[in-house]
Each structure stands twice: as structure tokens, then as C-alpha cells.
Design an enzyme around this catalytic site. Sequence first.
Site, PDB file in Angstrom:
ATOM      1  CG  ASP A  33     -11.019  15.886 -14.142  1.00  0.00           C
ATOM      2  OD1 ASP A  33     -10.398  15.361 -15.078  1.00  0.00           O
ATOM      3  OD2 ASP A  33     -11.998  15.349 -13.577  1.00  0.00           O
ATOM      4  CE  LYS A  74     -14.160   7.893 -17.644  1.00  0.00           C
ATOM      5  NZ  LYS A  74     -14.425   9.145 -16.937  1.00  0.00           N
ATOM      6  NE  ARG A 121      -2.829   0.501   3.374  1.00  0.00           N
ATOM      7  CZ  ARG A 121      -2.095   0.723   4.464  1.00  0.00           C
ATOM      8  NH1 ARG A 121      -1.364   1.819   4.587  1.00  0.00           N
ATOM      9  NH2 ARG A 121      -2.085  -0.155   5.446  1.00  0.00           N
ATOM     10  CE1 TYR A 124     -17.707  11.272 -14.662  1.00  0.00           C
ATOM     11  CE2 TYR A 124     -17.223  11.157 -12.320  1.00  0.00           C
ATOM     12  CZ  TYR A 124     -17.595  10.545 -13.502  1.00  0.00           C
ATOM     13  OH  TYR A 124     -17.851   9.202 -13.511  1.00  0.00           O
TER      14      TYR A 124
END
Length: 392
Positions: free
Chosen positions: A176, A201, A52, A104
Amino acid sequence: MSDQSCHTFQTKLLHHKHKTDPATGAVSVPMHLSSTFHQDDIDQFGKYDYARSANPTREALEQQIADLEGGCRGFAFASGMAAISTSFLLLSQGDHMIISEDVYGGTFRMVTQVLSRLGITHTFVDMTDLSAVEKAIQPNTKAFYIETPSNPLLKVTDIQAVSELAKEVGALTFVDNTFLTPALQQPLSIGADIVLHSATKFLAGHSDVVAGLAVVKDEELAERLYFLQNSFGAVLGVQDCWLLMRGLKTLYVRLRHSAEAAGKLADYLNGHPLVKKVHYPGLKEHPGYFVQRSQAEGPGAVFSFELESEQLVRPLTSNLQIPVLAVSLGAVESILSYPAKMSHAAMPEEERRKRGISNTLFRFSAGLEDPEDLIADFEFALAQSTIHTLAR
Ligand SMILES: *Cc1c(COP(=O)(O)O)cnc(C)c1O
């Protein structure tokens, strides 16, 4: 060895620090499927201890995206929303943020329904209107959150102008960059502090992985975001890191083809009698055309369009053969989506209309098909739609 930092973006996608594995010479970054790492002694720790906190495969991806965005450090997360939400944790109770009004849907939900509960307030503004942005500033404004071009209306925000305002009041600028990727726009070089991605994306590009990335400009922010990434723990899995790095190798050629196809189709639809309006920053009449040209290498591969009548909506979708009808964007296959019922379904109709998201609006993300086939597909489907509506 030549200095890799002076390569162009296109070349850097392939030739970077991790292009070969030092242990084996492998030309694909190995997947280190290990959650923990053996230590030499109880007080002699190696570079890695627990996955992690750091994993060599994830680290390769993180260093690559940092380099591509021109930042000092990158972070990989389990989704775009994990990257965005973790970065929001840089804010504290009592802080205020100014945010693009047509942000978004998932970001809208996080800000309005989660952060608000934690005492982090917000003001939605039309970021293309700088005086409105200035008016929204409060004494506790600590962040400006920009999405440009925005979703689904492709509004263009002047990143440099907003980040200058942010600097004046000591606030951070988040961008973004999902729609353009560093291939077309590098916000850190024009004033932003943090760049965020839904790597689901264009960066991954094949509709087969959900992932998020964040890149920061300076060491101090890097330390703070690393602490949050490790504390919150929404890291990207090793196999998805590998898939994303595989997708990145072809980012430049994919985006170049898709943007060209989007431009051709947008031009075609712009001249079609059944199409009321096309929103694409590559069209000269788009209000953000010049800002887009000044801050990005191109208008990207996504546009939206409105039909003349709501009656055409169903016939168009049922007669189109090529694009998949789906949420998401930035893939090898073209994707058509209907924001009113898909990405923005959670928004009350009145809010949607206020933001210009009408029931005749579609969003289109161009894939790798031949643009002439896409045009022919739309030509046929629109012709069928007229016959269909006339017959009713
Ligand atoms: C899809 C998307 C997100 C969310 O990313 P996920 O990977 O789906 O969590 C954020 N911003 C934009 C602009 C997006 O298109």
C-alpha cells in the site's frame, strides 16, 4: 518525438501518452461519458464495448499510473478499499497472508471480518522485524501485505527484504503506497508485485474525490487482476478519473512542498516540552530512518506525535486554527486527526494500546500552507493548552 520514458518523474506527470487528445488536440483528457460503444457489426467489435470493461478516460488514468509506478498495467477502482479488496481476491480459500499489524483500519476490517469468513487466513506481524515475518510463514502463505510507512506510527518496512522472503516461498508482495506515492517510493522496482493506492489522498490531493488504484508488475498478474476488476465491477467513474488525472499533474510540487512543511513542523514539535514523541521517518532518531532513506526519495508529508498528557488533547484541537480536524490525509489543506477516536476507533482499546496508538496520539498531514504559519499555529495552541490545563 522524444522518448517519454526517459523523462524524469516530474516531467512525466505532464508529458505522457495522453497529454493531447488525438481526435481534437485537447490538452486535457476528454471525459468519455458513455457506458456503451457502437460496434460496426455483430461480430466486428471495436476496442471498447461496455464501460465497466474499458472506458477511454479510465484507460488514460490506468496507463498513466502504471507508467508512474513502473508497472505493466494499472487499474482504477471506486475507492482505495475497492482496489485493495479486489486485489485480495487474487487469493483463494485456504490461503494465508502475512500482514502489517498497524495496517489501515479498512484493510484490517476486510481481512479480519470478510476474508476470514471466506477461508483466507492471516497473521498480523510487526513487519519491521524480519525474523518475526519469517516465523509467521506457513506452508499456505500466499501473500505478504505491507504498508510503509505505516499508519499512524510511521513504521518503516524493508520492502526488498520482505519481497525476497515472499519470493522464496512463492508468495506475492502487496504494498500500500498511499503515504508516499510513486513520487517518493516505487515498490515494484524493489521487488513488490502489486502496488495499491487510496488515490483519495495525495494522488488526487484536493479532498474532493474518493478513488483507488492498483498497479501490477507483470502480464500474468495483469490478466488476473483485470479479470477480477471486470468481474467484481467496482470501477472508478469517468468524472472521478478526470479529477484524479487533474490532481496528478501537480503531485510533484504538492508533495515536495508538503514534505518540506512536515519536516519543519516535525522538527519544531520534536523540541517542544509538551510533546512527548514525534514519529516521522525524516528524524534521525526514527528507527526506520536508514531503511526509509534507502528505499524512498524522502520521508513524506505525514507524521504523528504524542502529547505529554491526555489533558492537553482537547485544548490543542480547539486552539489550532489552520488544520482541519478530520479523517483522511494527503490534501492541499493540512489535516489533523486523532486516531484513537477516528481511524482506529473500531479497534478495542487494548489492541490499540498494544500497537502504540495511545490517547495522546495525533496524526498530521501537511498541506500547502506556509510552514511558518503552521509552526506559529501550533506554538499558539500549545501555549494556550498549558494555560488551560494549569487553570483547571
Ligand atoms: C485511506 C486509506 C485507504 C482506503 O482508501 P479509501 O479511498 O478511503 O477507500 C487505504 N490505505 C491507506 C493507507 C489509506 O490511508
